[in-house]
Design a protein around this motif. Sequence first.
Motif, PDB file in Angstrom:
ATOM      1  N   UNK B 151     -18.826  26.337  11.723  1.00 42.18           N
ATOM      2  CA  UNK B 151     -17.764  26.768  10.811  1.00 42.18           C
ATOM      3  C   UNK B 151     -17.541  25.764   9.690  1.00 42.18           C
ATOM      4  N   UNK B 152     -17.722  24.479  10.008  1.00 41.21           N
ATOM      5  CA  UNK B 152     -17.470  23.448   9.009  1.00 41.21           C
ATOM      6  C   UNK B 152     -18.440  23.555   7.833  1.00 41.21           C
ATOM      7  N   UNK B 153     -19.625  24.135   8.094  1.00 39.56           N
ATOM      8  CA  UNK B 153     -20.620  24.227   7.040  1.00 39.56           C
ATOM      9  C   UNK B 153     -20.288  25.343   6.048  1.00 39.56           C
ATOM     10  N   UNK B 154     -19.431  26.239   6.438  1.00 38.23           N
ATOM     11  CA  UNK B 154     -19.050  27.318   5.512  1.00 38.23           C
ATOM     12  C   UNK B 154     -18.011  26.767   4.550  1.00 38.23           C
ATOM     13  N   UNK B 155     -18.247  26.972   3.216  1.00 35.01           N
ATOM     14  CA  UNK B 155     -17.269  26.426   2.273  1.00 35.01           C
ATOM     15  C   UNK B 155     -15.864  26.972   2.570  1.00 35.01           C
ATOM     16  N   UNK B 156     -14.897  26.092   2.399  1.00 29.52           N
ATOM     17  CA  UNK B 156     -13.506  26.413   2.713  1.00 29.52           C
ATOM     18  C   UNK B 156     -13.040  27.713   2.049  1.00 29.52           C
ATOM     19  N   UNK B 157     -13.441  27.892   0.763  1.00 31.01           N
ATOM     20  CA  UNK B 157     -12.999  29.067   0.017  1.00 31.01           C
ATOM     21  C   UNK B 157     -13.506  30.345   0.688  1.00 31.01           C
ATOM     22  N   UNK B 158     -14.754  30.297   1.081  1.00 39.42           N
ATOM     23  CA  UNK B 158     -15.340  31.475   1.717  1.00 39.42           C
ATOM     24  C   UNK B 158     -14.701  31.739   3.069  1.00 39.42           C
ATOM     25  N   UNK B 159     -14.373  30.651   3.747  1.00 38.39           N
ATOM     26  CA  UNK B 159     -13.745  30.794   5.057  1.00 38.39           C
ATOM     27  C   UNK B 159     -12.392  31.506   4.935  1.00 38.39           C
ATOM     28  N   UNK B 160     -11.629  31.056   3.932  1.00 38.65           N
ATOM     29  CA  UNK B 160     -10.312  31.691   3.825  1.00 38.65           C
ATOM     30  C   UNK B 160     -10.437  33.137   3.339  1.00 38.65           C
ATOM     31  N   UNK B 161     -11.494  33.398   2.527  1.00 40.16           N
ATOM     32  CA  UNK B 161     -11.732  34.779   2.115  1.00 40.16           C
ATOM     33  C   UNK B 161     -12.055  35.644   3.348  1.00 40.16           C
ATOM     34  N   UNK B 162     -12.870  35.109   4.240  1.00 41.05           N
ATOM     35  CA  UNK B 162     -13.244  35.849   5.449  1.00 41.05           C
ATOM     36  C   UNK B 162     -12.037  36.033   6.364  1.00 41.05           C
ATOM     37  N   UNK B 163     -11.146  35.029   6.316  1.00 39.12           N
ATOM     38  CA  UNK B 163      -9.929  35.131   7.115  1.00 39.12           C
ATOM     39  C   UNK B 163      -9.035  36.240   6.546  1.00 39.12           C
ATOM     40  N   UNK B 164      -8.971  36.247   5.186  1.00 39.60           N
ATOM     41  CA  UNK B 164      -8.156  37.266   4.529  1.00 39.60           C
ATOM     42  C   UNK B 164      -8.701  38.664   4.846  1.00 39.60           C
ATOM     43  N   UNK B 165     -10.022  38.765   4.925  1.00 41.05           N
ATOM     44  CA  UNK B 165     -10.642  40.059   5.238  1.00 41.05           C
ATOM     45  C   UNK B 165     -10.574  40.370   6.733  1.00 41.05           C
ATOM     46  N   UNK B 166      -9.901  39.501   7.457  1.00 41.96           N
ATOM     47  CA  UNK B 166      -9.710  39.680   8.899  1.00 41.96           C
ATOM     48  C   UNK B 166     -11.036  39.723   9.656  1.00 41.96           C
ATOM     49  N   UNK B 167     -12.014  39.009   9.131  1.00 39.67           N
ATOM     50  CA  UNK B 167     -13.301  38.917   9.830  1.00 39.67           C
ATOM     51  C   UNK B 167     -13.324  37.647  10.672  1.00 39.67           C
ATOM     52  N   UNK B 168     -12.594  36.641  10.194  1.00 42.23           N
ATOM     53  CA  UNK B 168     -12.509  35.369  10.924  1.00 42.23           C
ATOM     54  C   UNK B 168     -11.083  35.159  11.414  1.00 42.23           C
ATOM     55  N   UNK B 169     -10.933  34.522  12.540  1.00 43.62           N
ATOM     56  CA  UNK B 169      -9.607  34.178  13.040  1.00 43.62           C
ATOM     57  C   UNK B 169      -9.553  32.660  13.155  1.00 43.62           C
ATOM     58  N   UNK B 170      -8.411  32.114  12.717  1.00 43.65           N
ATOM     59  CA  UNK B 170      -8.230  30.674  12.831  1.00 43.65           C
ATOM     60  C   UNK B 170      -7.410  30.420  14.082  1.00 43.65           C
ATOM     61  N   UNK B 171      -7.968  29.737  15.049  1.00 50.09           N
ATOM     62  CA  UNK B 171      -7.268  29.508  16.304  1.00 50.09           C
ATOM     63  C   UNK B 171      -6.846  28.047  16.360  1.00 50.09           C
ATOM     64  N   UNK B 172      -5.552  27.876  16.705  1.00 53.23           N
ATOM     65  CA  UNK B 172      -5.090  26.497  16.875  1.00 53.23           C
ATOM     66  C   UNK B 172      -5.134  26.185  18.363  1.00 53.23           C
ATOM     67  N   UNK B 173      -5.702  25.058  18.713  1.00 52.79           N
ATOM     68  CA  UNK B 173      -5.871  24.734  20.113  1.00 52.79           C
ATOM     69  C   UNK B 173      -5.248  23.375  20.377  1.00 52.79           C
TER      70      UNK B 173
END
Lengths: 567, 480
Positions: B151-173
């Motif tokens: 996940x770290x290799x994916x640029x932050x901007x793209x990650x948040x875009x994927x999160x916005x598209x509900x494809x990725x979930x950010x889990x706090x552990x």
Amino acid sequence: EFDELCFEFGLELDEITSEKDIISKEKGEEKAKGASDVVLYKIDVPANRYDLLCLEGLVRGLQVFKERINLPKFEKIIPAEGEGQRLIVTEQTAQIRPHAVAAVLRNITFTKDRYDSFIDLQEKLHQNICRKRALVAIGTHDLDTITGPFTFTAKAPSEIKFKPLNQSKEYTASQIMDLYRTDSHLRHYLHLIENKPRYPVIYDSNGVVLSMPPIINGDHTKISLKTRNVFIECTGTDITKAKIVLDIMVTMFSEYCEKPFTVEAVEVVHPNGKTHIYPELAYRTEKVKPEYINKKVGISETPSSLAKLLTRMCLKSHVTGNGNHLEIEIPPTRADIIHACDIVEDAAIAYGYNNIQMVIPKTYTIANQLPLNKLTELLRLDLAAAGFTEALTFALCSQEDIADKLGTDISATNAVIIANPKTAEFQVARTTLLPGLLKTIAANRKMPLPLKLFEISDIVVKDPNADVGAKNYRHLCAIYYNKSPGFEIIHGLLDRVMQVLDVPPNEENGYTIKAAEGTAFFPGRCAEVFVKGQSVGKLGVVHPDVITKFELTMPCSVLEINIEPFV
Amino acid sequence: MAGGNQGTLRLLERLDQPGASGGLCSIQAAAELGVDHQTLVGAVKSLQALGEVIEAEARTATRWELSPEGEEVLRDGSPEVRLFRSLPEEGLPQGEAMKLPGGSLGFSKAMANKWVRLDKGAPGGPRVLRAVPSVQDTVQEHLGQVRTGGAQAVPERDRSELKRRKLLLEMTLKSYWIRKGSAFSTAVARPETELTPEMIATGSWRQLPFKPYNFSSLGLPPACGHLHPLLKVRSELRQIFLEMGFTEMRTDNFVESSFWNFDALFQPQQHPARDQHDTFFLLDPAEAPQLPPGYYNKVKKVHSQGGYGSQGYRYEWKVEEARKNLLRTHTTSASARALFQLARQKFTPVKYFSIDRVFRNESLDATHLAEFHQVEGVVADRGLTLGHLMGTLRQFFTKLGLILIPSGLKKWVEVGNSGVFRPELLLPMGLPENVTVIAWGLSLERPTMIKYGIKNIRELMGHRVNLQMVYDSPMCRLDV
């Protein structure tokens, strides 16, 4: 300082404000722009001190209190035969507004302030002693615009036609009623004569309408700052109050007459031919023993000192008969003094409540509790100890609460019904404590289960043998609300209650429960409680319809008994 | 508990292995030991409770996971790429393009990426055409990276875009970094939590370590019933009156005639309090069947003609008005009944009190209810004075915990009402002329609201009460 003076005089300075403050508080600052900044003192005056309702009277009262002036003597001038004003009352008034009194203020000088105060006092009297014009209505007229004798009569609304105050054209009485139906002020008085076949009306000798009491005066006779001679009439349904109102009007404003504190009398001719001279302006003398005052207040003042205290309260007094008596002159401004105890009160005010020594009475008594309340207190403790929480619900509720929602008809409840409830919540007095407890649970559905509540309080039912036709009964009600009905828990509570009441579980001299029916209960899950053969109440599982109607979702069981047999 | 114990032991053993000297991550350790992370955290906590056996430092880690939709895209490709790839060279009418794999979502994304264009002027309606020759599915690639822990290799901007598209979930552990503590031992005996009957019988408690209690947490609330705060104050006030030698009056009639509620108290029939606006009148029973014979004529006379040294009100007193039933507006009606009974016998001095419900047809707000409780005290004796009234009031209010500044009766009105009963009230009842009756009254709700800090009276009385408030309210000690 003014606050202190008011307090000493037995008044309360409520608020120091201004027109601007009042408007800005009520309607916001925007609207207050341009309103007067003049300081206003709002003073609470005892309801029966009509002599303090206007600035003239209040200042006079305070001046007398501070011994700056003596209370003026009010004088009634009776004009020479045939020269005075007469008010003829016809018999038609008997059915609607039978009483009328009148007086004349001669050569009066109005200023803007005096005029405003004159109008304001009428309004205050109308709201207060006149009971919103129902008992008395005041009309004031420019005497120079009319010619006596005047006639107070009652006519069919269609026959009365005149130009009402501040209107530009004539209306019939019926039209006037329509005209004022939406008037924010006058519409409140219309009901006093509406639907009556005849309306009261006062004419002068040329047929000019002075007023149609208690609604409105004619425009023709309206007073202004230039008015020099004022004809005051008070009509009403209570002659005593009409006389008091007239006395107050003339004693307050005769101050501005050419000969201050004089009032020209008016002869009132009754339908039976009898005549009366008004205003009465009666002075009455009361004799009171100084020790009576001292004993009632708890002070020991000398007779002359008491006389001085009373004189300062506008009750001119002197000592007579070797100091054994006080002679007190009650002026026409003090209609509130109807008994020696009122004189005592004024003496106490003038003496100063703060100066009276506080004493604990020596009255020796043995205290007793009311047996029913004593039992209630003890039972409350035991019910709480049994794990139930006390609710405190309203004695008033809707018909629905005690009837429809419990699956019974209101006629079967024997409930006391309220005539004038403002909302449905106050239609009847409760006949059972159950609805209140169910509503308490409904309002507390978020609380953890089980909910265990009780209340010991009164219910009311009609009883033709009671002196007022209804009677209270002290009930105990308990409820268990959970995922299962818990009949055994409520049953156990009944057993516990009987145990603490020392009633054993047997048929002859104790208690038993027997299967019964009740519309509020689930069929087959209801029992009646008998104590020594007498039914005291019921317990059981609440009917699902009842649960639903009280917006509840869980099963519950209840117990409700009358505890009066256990006193 | 046994499983927990075992977890604890295994964690300690793992910590004792070489290579764990720098510490362990709880997540990693859980994976290694093959236990649920939550179980491991439980073990950490129970070890912490033993003192210095281990050190555990709380950490927060963020982990990216694929949502169910994300998994789908990883498998089938992103909607925009699927649309693009399904679109034939010559394009399709817009309506048909929408039906391609990827659908309208794919279409709008592809439009936004300028991969396709819409020819609005095409014959036969708008037509969707490819705008670029080929595309690369970066969305799918990124999801693949995340899936394999990159996940770290994916640029932050793209990650948040994927999160916005509900494809990725950010889990706090929440995790712990665990190290050996100063008192580390793998042989930590599980301390006993509670003393047992067996330990007492065998005396084994002498050798056993016990788990320390946490004294900073609250205990278990007892299962109990509760009294209502307003009625606790009622009990206290009854107690105060009883201490002062006052006898309780009967007040068991909410329904009262106008006669007892007003006329007997020398309240004129035109008084504003008798208005429909202030008082609940009854429809049924509308009238009281009985007025006390003899006495009511005396009341009528003192109103309409005066007497007993009084001028009276001099108006036409109507018996129909007196018969009108109402819900009592004060308990003074009960006091009048008690005094009337007192006058039936040879006079003895009395001190009376009552606390019960009264009713007003008022508009309701935070401080006004249609029913409330009135507290009333009455003393009847020969030769009572205003000084006695004030002395009694001071004594009473002191017991209530309200120290009054002796500023006269007027100021006391703020709390309640007080006064001396008029002769026009007492003498028609037949009380001796030299008997004075002093009385005062106040509402029960007012001091209760002050005592328990309740702002809205509706939270105190009636079914809308908050039961938690009832459960939590302290006992009533007015003088403390």
